[in-house]
Structure formats: structure tokens, C-alpha cells
Design an enzyme around this catalytic site. Structure first.
Site, PDB file in Angstrom:
ATOM      1  N   HIS A 123       0.893  -1.165   0.000  1.00  0.00           N
ATOM      2  CA  HIS A 123       0.000   0.000   0.000  1.00  0.00           C
ATOM      3  C   HIS A 123       0.930   1.212   0.000  1.00  0.00           C
ATOM      4  O   HIS A 123       1.841   1.298   0.820  1.00  0.00           O
ATOM      5  CB  HIS A 123      -0.875  -0.001   1.250  1.00  0.00           C
ATOM      6  N   CYS A 124       0.692   2.180  -0.874  1.00  0.00           N
ATOM      7  CA  CYS A 124       1.626   3.304  -0.994  1.00  0.00           C
ATOM      8  C   CYS A 124       1.460   4.361   0.096  1.00  0.00           C
ATOM      9  O   CYS A 124       2.246   5.298   0.146  1.00  0.00           O
ATOM     10  CB  CYS A 124       1.564   3.912  -2.382  1.00  0.00           C
ATOM     11  N   PRO A 126      -0.874   7.198   2.531  1.00  0.00           N
ATOM     12  CA  PRO A 126      -1.397   6.792   3.825  1.00  0.00           C
ATOM     13  C   PRO A 126      -2.555   5.825   3.662  1.00  0.00           C
ATOM     14  O   PRO A 126      -3.278   5.866   2.672  1.00  0.00           O
ATOM     15  CB  PRO A 126      -1.848   8.094   4.468  1.00  0.00           C
TER      16      PRO A 126
END
Length: 155
Positions: A123-124, A126
Site C-alpha cells: 500500500h503506498c 497513507p
């Protein structure tokens, strides 16, 4: 690549919004020898032009591409489970509609049951809890903090 020793032959399952991050995966996956399995809700698919290019690249490079609305179908046999924010900047007014549309798309250990035995999660950031539950996000399978560090080096 750092975790698996290479990318060729890996299967990435994208579960979520057909946004710019997904479209970056789509533009590069086949060229790197990566199979791509994409699950998005109806109405939140990636740009059709990018999809057509991705289909052509998959044929040219001999990789597999799946587009579906079923997160479990996308996760099937995947080495990497990936998601991103469902509500990007400028989409705040769509939050209620988007959260409703994305029900069932949260990545959980249940999602991962059909993934490959060596699955990992990206997951990149936030991250929001509705996108991925704490059990997956903070598990040893989660590579999100290594991913964040690697992004730092590209900046």
C-alpha cells in the site's frame, strides 16, 4: 523485486480503485513479466485507454491480465495483494458514495486465503482501515514500510 528476488512470473492482485497508482502498475507490469489481476467496483475501473494498452502489452510480453469486480477472484493465487486509497484528493465530496461502492473490497486475511502461499501486501500510504484491516497491514506479510523507504530513495 527486493523481497522475491525478481519480478518475472509474479502475480499482482490490485483490489480497489482504478486510480493513477493502478494505472502505473498497468503501464509497467507486462513489460516486467508480471501478471496482473485487477478487481474494481463497477464505475471505478481504470481508464479504458490504459486498459487497452495493458491488454496489448500482456499479449506482446506473454503475461496474463484479469479485470473483474470480484476481489477474491483477483486475489486467487496472487503473490502480492495491493490497494490504495479509495478517496483521493479532490474526491472528498464523494466519500459516502465511494465507501458504499467499495464495500467488500477491504483486504483481510480472508482475502489472502486464496492468494499464493508466499503472498505479501503493499500500500503506498497513507492507509485507511476500510482499505486494509490491521491484521494484514501490521502482519509480517506487509511490506508497506519497506515500500515507503524505497520510495524515499527515488525522491
Amino acid at each position: 523485486q527486493e523481497h522475491y528476488g525478481g519480478l518475472k512470473g509474479l502475480t499482482i492482485a490490485w483490489i480497489g480503485d482504478g486510480n493513477n497508482v493502478l494505472q502505473s502498475f498497468m503501464a509497467s507490469a507486462a513489460r516486467l513479466g508480471v501478471h496482473l489481476r485487477i478487481a474494481t467496483p463497477r464505475g471505478f475501473e481504470p481508464d479504458l485507454r490504459i486498459t487497452k494498452i495493458t491488454e496489448q502489452n500482456s499479449k506482446e510480453y506473454g503475461t496474463k491480465l484479469l479485470l473483474t469486480t470480484d476481489p477474491l477472484e483477483a486475489a486467487d493465487s496472487a503473490n502480492v495483494l495491493v490497494t490504495d486509497t479509495w478517496i483521493s484528493m479532490g474526491q472528498e465530496e464523494e466519500k459516502k458514495e465511494r465507501l458504499k461502492a467499495f464495500q467488500g473490497y477491504q483486504i483481510t486475511m480472508q482475502t489472502a486465503k486464496s492468494a499464493a502461499s508466499n503472498w505479501t501486501f503493499l500500500h503506498c500510504l497513507p492507509r485507511k482501515p476500510e482499505e486494509v484491516d490491521d491484521e494484514v497491514f501490521y502482519s509480517p506479510r506487509s511490506l508497506v514500510f519497506q515500500e515507503a523507504e524505497n520510495r524515499k530513495w527515488t525522491i
